[in-house]
Design a protein around this motif. Structure first.
Motif, mmCIF file in Angstrom:
data_model
loop_
_atom_site.group_PDB
_atom_site.id
_atom_site.type_symbol
_atom_site.label_atom_id
_atom_site.label_comp_id
_atom_site.label_asym_id
_atom_site.label_seq_id
_atom_site.Cartn_x
_atom_site.Cartn_y
_atom_site.Cartn_z
ATOM 1 N N LYS A 197 -8.335 6.817 3.274
ATOM 2 C CA LYS A 197 -8.344 6.933 1.804
ATOM 3 C C LYS A 197 -7.261 6.169 1.166
ATOM 4 N N ALA A 198 -6.137 6.089 1.298
ATOM 5 C CA ALA A 198 -5.302 5.229 0.588
ATOM 6 C C ALA A 198 -5.468 3.763 0.688
ATOM 7 N N TYR A 199 -6.291 3.350 1.589
ATOM 8 C CA TYR A 199 -6.714 1.728 1.423
ATOM 9 C C TYR A 199 -7.722 1.657 0.723
ATOM 10 N N PHE A 200 -8.559 2.712 0.776
ATOM 11 C CA PHE A 200 -9.745 2.680 -0.426
ATOM 12 C C PHE A 200 -9.404 2.693 -1.980
ATOM 13 N N GLN A 201 -8.478 3.570 -1.888
ATOM 14 C CA GLN A 201 -7.900 3.711 -3.250
ATOM 15 C C GLN A 201 -7.085 2.440 -3.675
ATOM 16 N N ALA A 202 -6.285 1.705 -2.653
ATOM 17 C CA ALA A 202 -5.873 0.485 -3.238
ATOM 18 C C ALA A 202 -6.608 -0.467 -3.842
ATOM 19 N N TRP A 203 -7.931 -0.493 -2.916
ATOM 20 C CA TRP A 203 -8.882 -1.572 -3.632
ATOM 21 C C TRP A 203 -9.403 -1.085 -4.813
ATOM 22 N N LYS A 204 -9.810 0.250 -4.969
ATOM 23 C CA LYS A 204 -10.233 0.873 -6.163
ATOM 24 C C LYS A 204 -9.310 0.432 -7.543
ATOM 25 N N ASN A 205 -7.998 0.578 -7.199
ATOM 26 C CA ASN A 205 -7.076 0.124 -8.155
ATOM 27 C C ASN A 205 -7.091 -1.364 -8.387
ATOM 28 N N CYS A 206 -7.514 -2.189 -7.503
ATOM 29 C CA CYS A 206 -7.530 -3.566 -7.561
ATOM 30 C C CYS A 206 -8.585 -3.933 -8.305
ATOM 31 N N TRP A 207 -9.864 -3.288 -8.107
ATOM 32 C CA TRP A 207 -10.971 -3.641 -8.864
ATOM 33 C C TRP A 207 -10.742 -3.420 -10.305
ATOM 34 N N GLU A 208 -10.247 -2.289 -10.455
ATOM 35 C CA GLU A 208 -9.912 -1.768 -11.945
ATOM 36 C C GLU A 208 -8.839 -2.376 -12.616
ATOM 37 N N GLY A 209 -8.101 -3.504 -12.092
ATOM 38 C CA GLY A 209 -7.360 -4.115 -12.699
ATOM 39 C C GLY A 209 -5.685 -3.715 -12.900
ATOM 40 N N ARG A 210 -5.557 -2.426 -11.977
ATOM 41 C CA ARG A 210 -4.218 -1.740 -12.077
ATOM 42 C C ARG A 210 -3.300 -2.297 -11.044
ATOM 43 N N ALA A 211 -3.729 -2.962 -9.926
ATOM 44 C CA ALA A 211 -2.700 -3.484 -8.974
ATOM 45 C C ALA A 211 -3.365 -4.779 -8.391
ATOM 46 N N ASP A 212 -2.546 -5.288 -7.481
ATOM 47 C CA ASP A 212 -2.911 -6.430 -6.782
ATOM 48 C C ASP A 212 -3.789 -6.025 -5.476
ATOM 49 N N ALA A 213 -4.545 -7.006 -4.984
ATOM 50 C CA ALA A 213 -5.470 -6.681 -3.756
ATOM 51 C C ALA A 213 -4.126 -6.077 -2.470
ATOM 52 N N PRO A 214 -4.749 -5.063 -1.771
ATOM 53 C CA PRO A 214 -3.823 -4.714 -0.915
ATOM 54 C C PRO A 214 -3.787 -5.857 0.325
ATOM 55 N N ASN A 215 -2.714 -5.959 1.089
ATOM 56 C CA ASN A 215 -2.329 -6.994 1.858
ATOM 57 C C ASN A 215 -1.543 -6.296 3.151
ATOM 58 N N PHE A 216 -1.157 -7.086 3.987
ATOM 59 C CA PHE A 216 -0.511 -6.976 5.514
ATOM 60 C C PHE A 216 0.594 -6.248 5.101
ATOM 61 N N LYS A 217 0.923 -5.294 6.016
ATOM 62 C CA LYS A 217 2.141 -4.435 5.833
ATOM 63 C C LYS A 217 3.237 -4.877 7.097
ATOM 64 N N THR A 218 4.226 -5.629 6.661
ATOM 65 C CA THR A 218 5.233 -6.022 7.659
ATOM 66 C C THR A 218 6.161 -5.141 8.243
ATOM 67 N N ARG A 219 6.654 -5.230 9.474
ATOM 68 C CA ARG A 219 7.411 -4.227 10.049
ATOM 69 C C ARG A 219 8.573 -3.974 9.422
ATOM 70 N N PHE A 220 9.350 -4.910 8.842
ATOM 71 C CA PHE A 220 10.879 -4.779 8.391
ATOM 72 C C PHE A 220 10.664 -4.676 6.717
ATOM 73 N N ARG A 221 9.733 -4.928 6.242
ATOM 74 C CA ARG A 221 9.623 -4.829 4.681
ATOM 75 C C ARG A 221 8.715 -3.799 4.136
ATOM 76 N N THR A 222 8.261 -2.751 5.080
ATOM 77 C CA THR A 222 7.409 -1.571 4.766
ATOM 78 C C THR A 222 8.080 -0.483 4.925
ATOM 79 N N VAL A 223 8.128 0.402 3.867
ATOM 80 C CA VAL A 223 8.525 1.800 4.153
ATOM 81 C C VAL A 223 7.777 2.814 5.258
ATOM 82 N N LEU A 224 8.464 3.276 5.833
ATOM 83 C CA LEU A 224 7.878 4.102 6.937
ATOM 84 C C LEU A 224 7.632 5.365 6.487
#
Length: 435
Positions: A81-108
């Motif tokens: 659900k969060a991934y699809f919402q991320a793409w929806k935010n991107c299509w509507e111009g509210r955010a950038d496109a979702p990308n790869f989540k790295t191990r050490f720079r991503t909040v667990l």
């Protein structure tokens, strides 16, 4: 009249070492689930990218990969659900496109979408118990009343939660829904607020809000660790020097040693402690302001533009780069945008209103005579009107706060409409205090 209210409540978890490993495994599985879903989505043709196909792919992955099964099924659906919402935010111009989540720079984090799975109970005055799927019962700090047990119903309940890890450990962020009586209109006075560096929140009536943490370093720059006491500052300095010493032995391209990572974790813990203290002061201060004043007026600031570096380019180098960088750090530490966000929902909850006015010239105009005279603004702290018929002098932030309130009373309040701000003309009389 009853009104629904949704808010979040964050509490620290008291996990055992075994529970820490279980929750961490779930968080890493959720991150890996996102990355696998992202690769699957980007490799498929556009005509085959559907929600049903993604759901089937996730179910099959949890069957084929054992370590993905440690993540509960509902948490996996939350990732989708969060991934699809991320793409929806991107299509509507509210955010950038979702990308790869790295191990050490991503909040667990792990999402628990169903509130009924939490089974929250209160043990005594200080502690409560929450059920985490595939982990068990976990204690957490009880710091406010929650709609649980007999107090819970269809209108007052906990709808879900999210487990989040920061430098201070694991926390649970509860999503709470309550039904409250709509507040009566606030009968308090009007006040203009200017966010500054010398005075964090300067008020037009002189009741300034200061956190008392403005130590200065040599050179006049603000102390970036002002929310730490002297012992914590000394410890932070030792850790930073130790980290720099150990980092000097690391060869290029090699990973950091476990010993260096532990030092970085200790530094991050001190930074997080300072951030939490600053946020606590903001919460207490904005709550008191919302309770006291019925109308709060602030400036509409373009903060990203204000904290832009003055370094310039090679062809056109900037001036006073070191002084500007110190001012940028001081502005970022005060977190003006977060203060306005808190005031927005807290004033609405107490029956008040928050308005924004244009920011240009509020710090240059004299609040006594109304003229903009060159040279009146001496520095960050002092304003002395150069108009020979006026001569008013005082704190620069206080002068700006008086101008902010004057703009609102003259009808220059901004109302966001269709993605832009328009000026609303209101009837008002110039107050004697702002003349």
């Amino acid at each position: 009249m009853q009104k629904k209210r949704q808010f979040g409540h964050r509490a620290r978890l008291a996990l055992t070492p075994a529970q820490v490993r279980l929750v961490a495994n779930q968080a890493h599985a959720a991150r890996a689930m996102w990355n696998l879903l992202h690769d699957w989505w980007t490799m498929l043709p556009k005509d085959k990218r559907t929600l049903a196909a993604a759901d089937a792919a996730i179910r099959q992955a949890r069957k084929d990969i054992d370590w993905l099964a440690v993540l509960p099924a509902q948490a996996s659906q939350s990732v989708l659900k969060a991934y699809f919402q991320a793409w929806k935010n991107c299509w509507e111009g509210r955010a950038d496109a979702p990308n790869f989540k790295t191990r050490f720079r991503t909040v667990l984090s792990v999402d628990i979408p169903q509130g009924r799975d939490l089974q929250i109970t209160r043990v005594h005055r200080r502690w409560g118990l929450v059920n985490i799927p595939k982990v068990g019962r976990v204690r957490f700090r009880w710091t406010r009343d929650l709609p649980v047990g007999r107090n819970a119903n269809a209108d007052n309940r906990i709808t879900g939660a999210r487990l989040v890890k920061d430098a201070l450990g694991w926390h649970v962020s509860l999503r709470v829904q309550t039904l409250e009586a709509a507040p009566n209109p606030h009968a308090g006075p009007e006040v203009g607020i200017d966010a500054g560096v010398t005075i964090p929140l300067a008020l037009s009536d002189g009741n300034h809000q200061d956190h008392g943490r403005q130590p200065r370093l040599p050179g006049g720059t603000a102390d970036r660790d002002k929310w730490l006491n002297s012992d914590e500052k000394a410890k932070l300095l030792r850790l930073e020097r130790r980290a720099a010493h150990r980092k000097s032995f690391r060869k290029p391209g090699r990973k950091a040693s476990n010993r260096l990572k532990r030092i970085y974790d200790q530094i991050a813990s001190l930074r997080a402690r300072a951030k939490r203290r600053a946020s606590d002061w903001q919460h207490q201060t904005t709550t008191e302001l919302a309770r006291t004043y019925g109308v709060i007026v602030v400036e509409k600031l373009d903060i990203p533009n204000m904290v832009r570096s003055a370094r310039g380019t090679v062809e056109r180098p900037g001036k006073n780069v070191a002084q500007k960088s110190g001012l940028n750090r001081a502005i970022a530490q005060e977190a003006w945008g977060r203060t306005v966000t808190m005031l927005t929902y807290k004033t609405a909850r107490h029956g008040g209103t928050l308005h924004k006015v244009p920011a240009p010239n509020t710090s240059l105009r004299c609040s006594a005579c109304g003229f903009i005279t060159p040279g009146s603004r001496k520095d960050q702290a002092t304003f002395a009107c150069k108009n020979p018929l006026c001569g008013w002098s005082g704190n620069a932030d206080h002068n700006a706060a008086r101008n902010v309130l004057y703009l609102y009373r003259m009808g220059h309040a901004l109302i966001p409409a269709a993605g832009r701000a328009v000026v609303r003309r209101t009837r008002g009389v110039k107050p004697a205090a702002a003349r």
